[in-house]
Design an enzyme around this catalytic site. Structure first.
Site, PDB file in Angstrom:
ATOM      1  N   GLY A   1       0.686   8.315  -2.804  1.00 55.10           N
ATOM      2  CA  GLY A   1       1.357   9.239  -3.718  1.00 55.10           C
ATOM      3  C   GLY A   1       2.180   8.549  -4.786  1.00 55.10           C
TER       4      GLY A   1
ATOM      5  N   SER B   1       1.820   8.829  -8.166  1.00 51.93           N
ATOM      6  CA  SER B   1       1.763   9.432  -9.492  1.00 51.93           C
ATOM      7  C   SER B   1       3.104   9.971  -9.958  1.00 51.93           C
ATOM      8  CB  SER B   1       0.723  10.555  -9.523  1.00 51.93           C
ATOM      9  OG  SER B   1       1.074  11.588  -8.625  1.00 51.93           O
ATOM     10  N   SER B   2       4.047  10.185  -9.037  1.00 52.21           N
ATOM     11  CA  SER B   2       5.349  10.729  -9.428  1.00 52.21           C
ATOM     12  C   SER B   2       6.386  10.378  -8.376  1.00 52.21           C
ATOM     13  CB  SER B   2       5.265  12.253  -9.596  1.00 52.21           C
ATOM     14  OG  SER B   2       4.932  12.871  -8.367  1.00 52.21           O
TER      15      SER B   2
ATOM     16  N   SER C   1      13.148  12.382   5.094  1.00 53.31           N
ATOM     17  CA  SER C   1      14.156  13.152   4.385  1.00 53.31           C
ATOM     18  C   SER C   1      15.342  13.291   5.319  1.00 53.31           C
ATOM     19  CB  SER C   1      13.605  14.539   4.032  1.00 53.31           C
ATOM     20  OG  SER C   1      14.641  15.442   3.702  1.00 53.31           O
TER      21      SER C   1
ATOM     22  N   GLY D   1       7.269   7.324  -5.271  1.00 52.19           N
ATOM     23  CA  GLY D   1       6.077   6.482  -5.313  1.00 52.19           C
ATOM     24  C   GLY D   1       5.887   5.846  -6.662  1.00 52.19           C
TER      25      GLY D   1
ATOM     26  N   TYR E   1       8.651  22.434   6.733  1.00 55.70           N
ATOM     27  CA  TYR E   1       8.991  21.111   6.194  1.00 55.70           C
ATOM     28  C   TYR E   1       9.762  20.321   7.244  1.00 55.70           C
ATOM     29  CZ  TYR E   1      10.993  17.537   3.144  1.00 55.70           C
ATOM     30  OH  TYR E   1      11.370  16.334   2.574  1.00 55.70           O
TER      31      TYR E   1
ATOM     32  N   LEU F   1       0.868  -1.177   0.000  1.00 54.67           N
ATOM     33  CA  LEU F   1       0.000   0.000   0.000  1.00 54.67           C
ATOM     34  C   LEU F   1       0.901   1.222   0.000  1.00 54.67           C
ATOM     35  CD1 LEU F   1      -2.618   1.613   0.294  1.00 54.67           C
ATOM     36  CD2 LEU F   1      -2.591   1.090   2.749  1.00 54.67           C
ATOM     37  N   ILE F   2       0.860   2.008  -1.071  1.00 54.63           N
ATOM     38  CA  ILE F   2       1.770   3.138  -1.242  1.00 54.63           C
ATOM     39  C   ILE F   2       0.966   4.400  -1.512  1.00 54.63           C
ATOM     40  CG2 ILE F   2       3.750   4.053  -2.517  1.00 54.63           C
ATOM     41  CD1 ILE F   2       4.395   1.225  -3.438  1.00 54.63           C
TER      42      ILE F   2
END
Length: 279
Positions: A10, A12-13, A135, A16, A148, A7-8
């Protein structure tokens, strides 16, 4: 590689998309979330049996619970990858209230709620792996990235705590800390606040150079980074933190060493606030 159901969020880019493509090519099943199916229509067409595309806005907590409960009733979720997120740049004073609320809802609260929703299913099946895409900015802070960093430092603390809570249920936790990579995160989806001239020539605006591809591209290869993340699930001795990118690792180590030196210098100060021995 053992075939699993992933199950991931995001997909679309960026990481991911790269992970999803690699996993599908190797025979895994991927339940991937997007906000719009256009960018993944090719995967929907190519892997109709093993790519299950779901629409999800990770800032919608009730939608997260509904989606995971439905998926958990139909599939065994072996791996959760919290990948959805974006970057926000600008000095703290330049950010709007909406900027602050949106990035916390996306990069912090969304990941927290995905993990909380998945845990009952992984606990009952007595296995699972949670991969949190953070990150090296979850350990190293730069001017102009305050919110962030707030989200990434926050999700790392959450994950470190949860990792201890669920280890006895054979649920693993990996916090992935990538450095700069050539993805839309840096060169497409990054959000910049309304900048103020008062912060010109201030470290808070140093990110402008970094976001301009004309100044050189990020060193990280998204495909290689995605491959290391995918491979990690088959490793029994993965550390809690996985740094990707040589520059990111060097910066993290330097920051940790500086932080440790600072803490060690406070030995007498910290002891001075204790009750004397015997009292």
């Amino acid at each position: 590689m053992t075939k699993r159901t992933w199950l991931i969020t995001g997909v679309s880019s960026g990481f991911g998309r790269a992970m999803t493509t690699q996993l599908l090519e190797s025979g895994n099943t991927v339940i991937g979330t997007v906000r719009n199916t256009k960018k993944v229509q090719d995967l929907i067409d190519k892997y109709p049996e093993r790519f299950i595309c779901e629409i999800l806005d990770v800032t919608d907590v009730s939608a997260i619970h509904e989606l995971v409960n439905r998926i958990g009733a139909e599939h065994q979720i072996d791996v959760l990858v919290n990948n959805a997120g974006y970057g926000l740049f600008g000095a703290a004073e330049e950010l709007s209230d909406e900027d602050v609320e949106k990035i916390l809802a996306t990069d912090l609260t969304g990941s927290i709620q995905m993990i909380r929703s998945v845990l009952p299913f992984m606990r009952k099946q007595n296995h699972g792996q949670i991969i949190q895409i953070s990150s090296y900015g979850g350990q190293v802070a730069f001017a102009g990235n305050s919110m962030y960093h707030a989200a990434k430092f926050g999700i790392e603390g959450f994950c470190e705590s949860v990792a201890q809570e669920v280890a006895q249920f054979n649920i693993g936790m990996t916090i992935v800390e990538p450095g700069g990579a050539r993805t839309e995160f840096r060169y497409g989806s990054a959000h910049v606040a309304n900048l103020m001239k008062e912060y010109d020539n201030n470290p808070a605006h140093a990110f402008l150079k970094m976001l301009d591809p004309a100044n050189g591209l990020a060193p990280g290869d998204p495909a290689r980074m995605a491959a290391r993340i995918v491979e990690s699930v088959d490793n029994d001795d993965m550390p809690l933190h996985m740094v990707l990118g040589s520059q990111a690792l060097q910066s993290t180590i330097e920051t940790m060493e500086k932080r440790l030196t600072e803490y060690k210098s406070e030995t007498d100060l910290s002891a001075s606030t204790d009750f004397p021995e015997g009292e």
